[in-house]
Design an enzyme around this catalytic site. Sequence first.
Site, PDB file in Angstrom:
ATOM      1  CD  GLU A  75      -8.217   7.172   2.912  1.00 27.02           C
ATOM      2  OE1 GLU A  75      -8.945   7.907   2.248  1.00 27.02           O
ATOM      3  OE2 GLU A  75      -6.956   7.208   2.580  1.00 27.02           O
ATOM      4  CG  HIS A  95      -8.423   2.031   1.238  1.00 26.46           C
ATOM      5  ND1 HIS A  95      -7.827   1.689   0.249  1.00 26.46           N
ATOM      6  CD2 HIS A  95      -7.845   2.922   1.744  1.00 26.46           C
ATOM      7  CE1 HIS A  95      -6.775   2.686  -0.212  1.00 26.46           C
ATOM      8  NE2 HIS A  95      -6.865   3.364   1.217  1.00 26.46           N
ATOM      9  CG  HIS A  97      -2.018   1.423   1.788  1.00 23.91           C
ATOM     10  ND1 HIS A  97      -1.620   2.340   2.921  1.00 23.91           N
ATOM     11  CD2 HIS A  97      -3.375   1.909   1.828  1.00 23.91           C
ATOM     12  CE1 HIS A  97      -2.453   3.402   3.226  1.00 23.91           C
ATOM     13  NE2 HIS A  97      -3.556   3.097   2.472  1.00 23.91           N
ATOM     14  CE1 TYR A 122     -13.730 -18.709  -8.791  1.00 26.37           C
ATOM     15  CE2 TYR A 122     -12.089 -19.563 -10.282  1.00 26.37           C
ATOM     16  CZ  TYR A 122     -13.207 -19.908  -9.483  1.00 26.37           C
ATOM     17  OH  TYR A 122     -13.799 -21.093  -9.517  1.00 26.37           O
ATOM     18  CG  HIS A 162      -3.904   5.699  -1.456  1.00 23.77           C
ATOM     19  ND1 HIS A 162      -5.035   6.841  -1.284  1.00 23.77           N
ATOM     20  CD2 HIS A 162      -3.989   4.849  -0.418  1.00 23.77           C
ATOM     21  CE1 HIS A 162      -5.218   6.595   0.026  1.00 23.77           C
ATOM     22  NE2 HIS A 162      -4.777   5.592   0.478  1.00 23.77           N
TER      23      HIS A 162
END
Length: 216
Positions: A75, A95, A97, A122, A162
């Site tokens: 990625e 990143h 999932h 927040y 994703h």
Amino acid sequence: MSEEARLRETICAMARSVFDRGLTGGASGNISARLSDGRLLVTPTGSSLGTLDPGRLSLLDTQGRLISGDAPTKEMPLHSAFYETRGAKSGAIVHLHSTHSVALSMLPETDPDNVLPPLTPYSVMRLGKVKLLPYFRPGDAAIGEAIRGLAGKRGAILLANHGPVVAAKDLEAALYAMEELEETARLALLTRGMSPRMLTPAQVRDIVDHFNIEWE
């Protein structure tokens, strides 16, 4: 301990925390962080965030070439695009999932320009507006081009089907923002169809102005 050694240890400790709390599973998710000289430390491809070895993290030069360690996550196009377009505002990228965020990305009524409803202050403070990008094959260079198309205006995105990506000034800030994204997605799903009381536009604007939040 050198800056690099400290950052290696921090990446692994935070990654283990993410994994242990079920925010990403198996060999999913990836993290990168920038050293003061511009080099990057990145989690390797095919690795579990729960069992990282500090000595095997991928070390990349300022041109993205591997200096040492295992091969970096596939990625890298999305990581590189954030660093290029966000400049000094991006010192680290996470990143994952995470389940609730991915679920929210698949609902047809999710606003692609502002994924999260204004449920808590927040989420506004730590994330600003979260952009939903369409589905891309994992590792596809087109993800990077889509991020570049945002021209550095968003620090958090959600990749359809994703998972979320958050860029922030440092690793701690990126992780806190990621946790806020997942928790807000969870709240959105829990209160779905129940007409929850959200922050008003005036309340959101007050937060944006008071804390100088990016809100484009």
